[in-house]
Design an enzyme around this catalytic site. Structure first.
Site: not given
Ligand code: SAH
Length: 401
Positions: A16, A22, A25, A98, A222, A251, A272, A320, A347
């Protein structure tokens, strides 16, 4: 005008011309080199904990982003431009195409720019604090074909709202819902607390690993569906679930990972912080006909402390967290809760390394690290790590898996 995205006729690799301007990337090199770079980084940072498996690559590392965000600005002649936000300069860089984004998004953005001009809907100017449209969010689901357009405005005022909605629907019958989100302040690209559905259901549904998930505008979800299937399959397989195992999905976002565990017969509690995502999670359990899963809308660290205080028995902790990793309170409580297995989906490789050190100090050993390439052409690497409580004989469901 020179084409922005150029495809090498021999290798099929794309480049690109906006690469430097940008910032979307970060890697301007052949995909095989990107994968090698990521594998080496995962190896360097995580092999002290466990063997690092070969990274799970994409077959075709383009047009994977199913979440597309755009800013808008007017040039000196009143033409509307769209682009991305340069965090360093707080300015917009105009970008029309993009190679990472789902191909459905750019034509919608192009129509919107024309309509903003024709209907006199001015872009919001961050410097002067005037104007209407701050940015847009387009979410697509290749699995269901549903597409959501979110128009983020600075106030409830959206001139010619009905004409705008009607013209967008006419030009893009593929749009299944249009939402106005009101974001009076905050950082660029954030959403405000209030949404008004202009057309459709106000959310879209996606299908991952055979389960259906509702996604509202403000929920995390995601962005790369093909790789998400691989990521979730790896994470849920790693958990080695037996019927009625108790799983915490910390999470949990819209409940995806927990729902896949519940589908395999586990009893699940998800936690969450984001209210919209947690509401989606509750609805998603219902959509998938599951009664063996519940969700708490609270901070994951508080939730874990509470469960540890009640001496809850936990077989598997799926976690996560966002890029910042888990909180100290979360990790301390995990140590007290003593789940048999922990599946850490990350991540952020730096915070993963930090948190793994802590978990290994508190009696866990890592079994494997699985890197997944969720974001080709960027430096991001997603990893799944399975940890087991050290010195514990295999129990129901964990043996011979
Ligand atoms: N497992 C899910 C989300 C992962 S991203 C998936 O795969 O789609 C991380 C997530 O954690 C987000 O949804 C965000 O809103 C949440 N999050 C961030 N800080 C947090 C906290 N202190 N306690 C609970 N959730 C939280």
């Amino acid at each position: 005008m020179a084409k922005q995205i150029v495809t090498d006729p021999e290798t099929g690799e794309k480049r690109c011309r906006c690469f430097k301007r940008c910032g979307g990337c970060q890697l301007d090199e052949p995909y095989a080199d990107q994968l090698r770079r990521k594998q080496e980084k995962a190896q360097r940072m995580l092999s002290e904990f466990a063997p690092v498996r070969p990274i799970l690559a994409m077959d075709s590392p383009y047009a994977y982003r199913c979440k597309v965000q755009n800013l808008y600005a007017a040039d000196g002649r009143g033409r509307i431009l769209s682009g991305v936000y340069q965090s360093a300069s707080r300015r917009m860089t105009a970008v029309d195409d993009c190679m990472l984004e789902d191909r459905h998004a750019a034509p919608i953005v192009s129509t919107l720019k024309k309509l903003m001009h024709d209907l006199r809907i001015p872009p919001f100017d961050l410097r002067t604090g005037t104007g209407v449209l701050r940015h847009t969010l387009i979410r697509t689901s290749p699995a269901t074909g549903q597409i959501m357009l979110v128009l983020v405005t600075a106030s409830p005022l959206l001139p010619a709202k009905n004409r705008l909605t009607g013209a967008l629907r006419k030009a893009h019958p593929e749009l299944t819902t249009i939402v106005q989100n009101i974001c009076p302040d905050g950082l660029p690209l954030t959403l405000g607390p209030r949404s008004i559905t202009l057309f459709g259901d106000g959310h879209i549904e996606d299908i991952i690993c055979g389960c259906r998930f509702r996604i509202s505008p403000a929920s995390f979800y995601q962005v790369n569906p093909a790789q998400t299937e691989k990521l979730y399959t790896c994470a849920v397989d790693a958990a080695g679930l037996a019927d009625r195992d108790f799983v915490i999905d910390a999470y949990c976002g819209t409940g995806t990972i927990g729902i896949l565990c519940a589908k395999r017969g586990a009893d699940v509690a998800g936690v969450e912080l984001n209210r919209a995502a947690c509401r989606d999670a509750v609805e998603n359990a219902r959509l998938n006909g599951l009664k063996n899963i519940r969700f708490c809308n609270e901070d994951a660290g508080h939730f874990m402390r509470r469960l540890a205080g009640e001496h809850t028995h936990c077989d598997v902790l799926m976690m996560d967290p966002p890029r910042a990793g888990a909180s100290a309170e979360f990790l301390r409580s995990a140590e007290k809760l003593r789940p048999d297995r922990i599946v850490y989906v990350s991540c952020g490789i730096e915070t993963l390394q930090r948190d793994l050190k802590q978990l290994c100090r508190s009696g866990y050993r890592a079994v494997f690290v699985q890197p997944v390439d969720m974001f080709p052409h960027t430096t991001g690497i997603e990893n799944v790590v399975l940890l087991k409580r050290a010195g514990k004989a295999p129990e129901k469901g964990t043996a011979a898996r």
